[in-house]
Every structure is written in C-alpha cells, then in structure tokens.
Enzyme design. Structure first.
Site, PDB file in Angstrom:
ATOM      1  N   GLU A  88      11.314  16.887  13.761  1.00 49.61           N
ATOM      2  CA  GLU A  88      11.939  16.620  12.459  1.00 49.61           C
ATOM      3  C   GLU A  88      11.402  17.630  11.435  1.00 49.61           C
ATOM      4  O   GLU A  88      10.193  17.687  11.190  1.00 49.61           O
ATOM      5  CB  GLU A  88      11.543  15.190  12.066  1.00 49.61           C
ATOM      6  CG  GLU A  88      12.371  14.550  11.014  1.00 49.61           C
ATOM      7  CD  GLU A  88      11.906  13.098  10.733  1.00 49.61           C
ATOM      8  OE1 GLU A  88      10.817  12.682  11.207  1.00 49.61           O
ATOM      9  OE2 GLU A  88      12.646  12.401  10.022  1.00 49.61           O
ATOM     10  N   GLU A 131       9.762   1.288  10.620  1.00 46.74           N
ATOM     11  CA  GLU A 131      10.875   2.206  10.343  1.00 46.74           C
ATOM     12  C   GLU A 131      10.291   3.609  10.427  1.00 46.74           C
ATOM     13  O   GLU A 131       9.577   4.045   9.535  1.00 46.74           O
ATOM     14  CB  GLU A 131      11.436   1.865   8.956  1.00 46.74           C
ATOM     15  CG  GLU A 131      12.861   2.332   8.760  1.00 46.74           C
ATOM     16  CD  GLU A 131      12.893   3.658   8.060  1.00 46.74           C
ATOM     17  OE1 GLU A 131      12.891   4.676   8.787  1.00 46.74           O
ATOM     18  OE2 GLU A 131      12.900   3.688   6.829  1.00 46.74           O
ATOM     19  N   LYS A 180       0.864  -1.179   0.000  1.00 47.91           N
ATOM     20  CA  LYS A 180       0.000   0.000   0.000  1.00 47.91           C
ATOM     21  C   LYS A 180       0.908   1.239   0.000  1.00 47.91           C
ATOM     22  O   LYS A 180       1.525   1.569   1.004  1.00 47.91           O
ATOM     23  CB  LYS A 180      -0.908  -0.020   1.241  1.00 47.91           C
ATOM     24  CG  LYS A 180      -2.007   1.023   1.210  1.00 47.91           C
ATOM     25  CD  LYS A 180      -1.612   2.250   1.995  1.00 47.91           C
ATOM     26  CE  LYS A 180      -2.609   3.373   1.840  1.00 47.91           C
ATOM     27  NZ  LYS A 180      -1.994   4.629   1.413  1.00 47.91           N
TER      28      LYS A 180
HETATM   29  C1  SIN Z   1      17.220   5.889   2.887  1.00 46.85           C
HETATM   30  O1  SIN Z   1      16.968   4.702   2.644  1.00 46.85           O
HETATM   31  O2  SIN Z   1      18.334   6.345   2.742  1.00 46.85           O
HETATM   32  C2  SIN Z   1      16.185   6.844   3.412  1.00 46.85           C
HETATM   33  C3  SIN Z   1      14.931   6.207   3.790  1.00 46.85           C
HETATM   34  C4  SIN Z   1      13.907   7.109   4.427  1.00 46.85           C
HETATM   35  O3  SIN Z   1      14.030   8.316   4.484  1.00 46.85           O
HETATM   36  O4  SIN Z   1      12.922   6.551   4.913  1.00 46.85           O
END
Ligand code: SIN
Length: 481
Positions: free
Chosen positions: A383, A252, A177
C-alpha cells in the site's frame, strides 16, 4: 469558538482534564512545521484510571433507554456540526488535509452519531419457537461493556466517531487512544462531551505510549472490547494479544484497492472516480485506489485524461483557498512514496506527471501518475499511502479478476463498466469487503465498512456496526405449564 478553543493539552479522563508533569508529545503542522502544542505522554496508570472510570459509568449508562442514549449521540452530532468550521480548521492544522476535506470529515463524523442515535432504537431481539411446550426461548442484545479504541492520524475525527458513536449508543463507555501525530482532534471530543453534559466516565481520551495503553486495554479485565483502525501488522499483533484475554475485537486494517476500468466504461466518469479515490487525503486512506487496472482498448485515452486532471490538482497548505492536496503526514510517508516510484521506474514504468517532492518543500509531494506498471513492482503488492496512481494494462475480465484478487488484502475495490452482466459478475468475483461500481468513493455511515482476508474483522457503520458492540444473550424461561 475558534480552533484554539478546542486545542487541549490535557487528557480527558472521568469527565476531567488531566495534565501530566512528565513527558509530552509535540504536535506540529505538517504544512508549516509550526508547533501546535504538546499532548501528555501517558501510560498504564492513567489508562487504568480511565478504564476504572468507564467501568463505574457502565451500569447507569446501559440501564438508560435507547432513546436517552441516542439523545446524547444526537447532541454530539449537533455540537460537532455547530463547530464544524473550528474543528475542521484544527484538523487541517494538525493533519494537513485541505480545509474542505477536513470540514467534510467533521460532517462525516457527526453523521455517525446521528446514524447510531437512530439505529439504536431498532436493536431487536428474537423469540425462538421452543421445542418444549412448557418453556420459552428469548434472545436479547446487551452492550459488550467498556471499549478501548485505537485510531489513526489520517481521519482523526471520523475514525473515533464510528467507534464512539456505536459504542455509546449501544450502552458502552469508551476510552479513545488517538495517533500521536493528531491528538488534538481527538481531545476535542472532551470539549464536546462537556458541552453536551455527557455523564462522566463515558467518553475518555488518553494520549501517550501505544504499547502501554494497548497493553492495558488487552490485560485489564474490566475492558471487554478493543477496536482498532490501522496497519495490518500492528492489528495482527494487537488482535493476538487481545484474544489471549478473549476480548471482542474489531479490526479495520490495511488495503490494496484495485480500481478497474473496462473498455465499455464511461471514461470521463472513471477518470473523475480515480481522481477522487486516489488523491483524497493525498492518497492517505486505506480505501484509496492503489492499483489502477485499465483495459487495453482505453488504456492510452484513460492515461491521458487522468494525467491532465492530476496535473491540475492544486497542492498547498490545506488552510489556503482552493487547495486540493495537502502535505503528506511526515518524512517517512514521503520516503515510502519515493521508494515505490523509484522501484517502479527502475523496472520500466514511466512517469506521466509528478514523480517527485513538490517545489513547496517539506512533505508536499506532486500528484503522480505512472504508466506501464506491472505485477513485479513493489507498488503492486504494498500500500503506497500517497498520491501515486500506477496504471496497469489488462486484456480480459478473467485476467483482471485474478490480478485484483492476488493480494492478502480485501478491503475496498472499484470498477467501471456499463455492462450490467459484467457489473454483477465482477462484484461477486472480487474478494473484498466493499465493492463500488462506477463510483470512486463509497464511505457512508449507513453502509458496513470493513474488510475480508488480512484487511480485518468486523464492520463499522450501518446496523452491522452496532452489532459489534452488542453481546447476544439466550434466555430460557421454564415451568410455564
Ligand atoms: C473512509 O472512511 O472513507 C476511510 C477510512 C480509512 O482510510 O481508514
């Protein structure tokens, strides 16, 4: 094939293209406002259909040899590379990043398929010395089952790759998705699946309502794992719902990366690293430098050099030659960047370059450097996800380690030093899943990508990334004497 040949306005479910008669999601190019097309807005029913197809495909797929599954992953790698230019162009058109970065992302995505194609041949088990003379203990690894993946807009091709490549290699069918801003790079995987004759049901791409699709992922017993890349608040909600049903999860999530420059660093190298880390993808990565800590002895010199390079970055439509920074994804992204700059300057920070929306209009923003930033400013804890480098000053190693660790996040971190002792000490002291010393970019399929603290759980890429798609099984064989 050109980028339009990969632009599909239907979902890819059970090896077929499925259109909807109802609502759609309009997709626009953030550089030009051009409407690229519309993707289906699907919900629970279609998600269930995709899960059913994946569940059907699972027994045959898991029974195939690692070499055969890896062979399909290699074919996907080759197809992505054969069409790198067209896929890169599609990515730039829907997401905005410069074409060179977009093509780089396609190669990065392909590299995950290659890595896992090879790594799956090394999924070893164990034989454990038995405490009983007539029994033997063996440990094997098995695919977790059907996987649901939810991925963001900032790396629409690569974030799917590092989940789908690991899943498929391990023996798991997957339902992807993508984010609503960037469905077409994801749907292009359906075209790739057709090109390589991937058996139906193994790779499904569904666009639509995040809450309905995620809800079905969590509640449907045929789906056994959820993998997500995105913000910490969304990840926490998803993880707690998934754990109600005891799904395996990989999360993540957000970062707040410190980028530390010590007095003894190679300053030019540190400036180049900061430019690469901060302005890659216009600052829209979860591993971007978010807080730049510079030791007092080199603060002014670093600020001057960084400002000169940031000022030179060419901003524009990612499809134009030589452009190094594209637009931000949308107006909300611009508003957040403006909020961080306004808060910092109201509290005493000074703008060295940039600081405002770009003259090109739309969501283009000037590459920005701020000096005299401190811990009381919003930018220290939140962030930014935009092209702003805030420079903090520090005096001692102990002080900067405490500042760098003073966050609920723990994804990526960076520091520059030429002192070997300091390199080890600081690497060990930083509470982060990833630490780069004297480098501004650390991503590669061969190393474990992931965070600690509220930046998530699990790892992507490397052999650890494959483990996340495997269950450990203990077998006891008795009656041997
Ligand atoms: C990356 O894989 O370098 C960045 C991944 C992300 O910002 O989620």
């Amino acid at each position: 094939m050109n980028s339009d040949s990969f632009l599909k306005e239907r979902c890819f479910i059970d090896g077929a293209w499925v259109a909807n008669a109802g609502e759609t999601i309009k997709v626009t190019n953030p550089a030009s406002g051009e409407v690229l097309g519309a993707a289906p807005k699907f919900g629970r029913a279609e998600t269930r259909r995709a899960i059913d197809a994946a569940y059907e495909a699972f027994p045959d797929w898991r029974a195939r040899s690692a070499e055969e599954r890896g062979g399909f992953c290699m074919k996907i790698h080759d197809a992505l590379m054969d069409h790198q230019a067209a896929l890169g162009e599609l990515l730039t058109r829907e997401m905005g990043k410069p074409l060179a970065e977009a093509k780089g992302e396609v190669a990065y995505a392909a590299a995950f398929f290659k890595w896992f194609a090879e790594e799956v041949r090394r999924v070893y088990g164990d034989v454990i010395p038995s405490p009983w003379a007539d029994k033997r203990i063996i440990v094997t690894k098995e695919p977790v089952g059907v996987v649901g993946s939810i991925t963001p807009w900032n790396f629409p091709t690569a974030m799917i790759a590092r989940k789908a490549a690991a899943a498929l290699a391990a023996g798991c069918p997957i339902i992807c998705k993508p984010a609503s801003q960037t469905p077409f790079s994801a749907l292009a995987y359906g075209v790739i699946a057709e090109m390589v004759d991937l058996p139906k049901g193994l790779l499904n791409v569904i666009t639509g309502s995040a809450s309905e699709i995620a809800g079905e992922f969590c509640e449907n017993p045929k789906l056994r794992k959820i993998t997500f890349t995105g913000s910490t608040p969304v990840g926490k909600g998803l993880a707690s719902n998934a754990l109600k049903y005891m799904k395996r999860i990989s999360m993540e999530l957000g970062g707040n990366a410190p980028f530390i420059v010590f007095d003894d660093a190679d300053l030019d190298r540190a400036v180049d690293g900061a430019i690469a880390s901060k302005y890659r993808n216009s600052g829209q990565t979860c591993v971007c430098a978010n807080r730049v800590y510079v030791q007092s002895g080199v603060y002014d010199a670093f600020a001057e050099k960084l400002t000169a390079k940031a000022r030179d970055l060419k901003v524009g439509d990612g499809l134009e030659n030589g452009v190094e920074q594209g637009p931000l994804i949308d107006a909300a992204a611009v508003a957040k960047v403006e909020e961080h700059i306004a808060d910092a300057t109201a509290k005493g920070a000074r703008v060295l370059t940039g600081g405002k929306p770009h003259a090109l209009g739309g969501t283009f923003f000037e590459p920005t450097v701020l000096r005299d930033v401190n811990a009381d400013m919003l930018i220290a804890s939140d962030e930014t996800f935009g092209p702003v480098a805030p420079l903090f000053k520090f005096d001692t190693e102990e002080e900067v380690i405490a500042l760098a660790n003073d966050t609920e996040f723990g994804l990526a971190s960076y520091f520059y030093t030429n002192d070997l002792g300091r390199a080890w000490r600081v690497m060990e002291a930083l509470e982060y899943g990833m630490v780069a010393v004297n480098e501004g970019i650390l991503s590669t399929p061969v190393a474990p990508f992931g965070g600690v603290k509220e930046s998530g759980q699990g790892r992507e890429g490397s052999r650890y990334g494959l483990e996340d798609y495997l269950n450990v099984k203990f077998g006891l064989i008795g009656g041997l004497r």
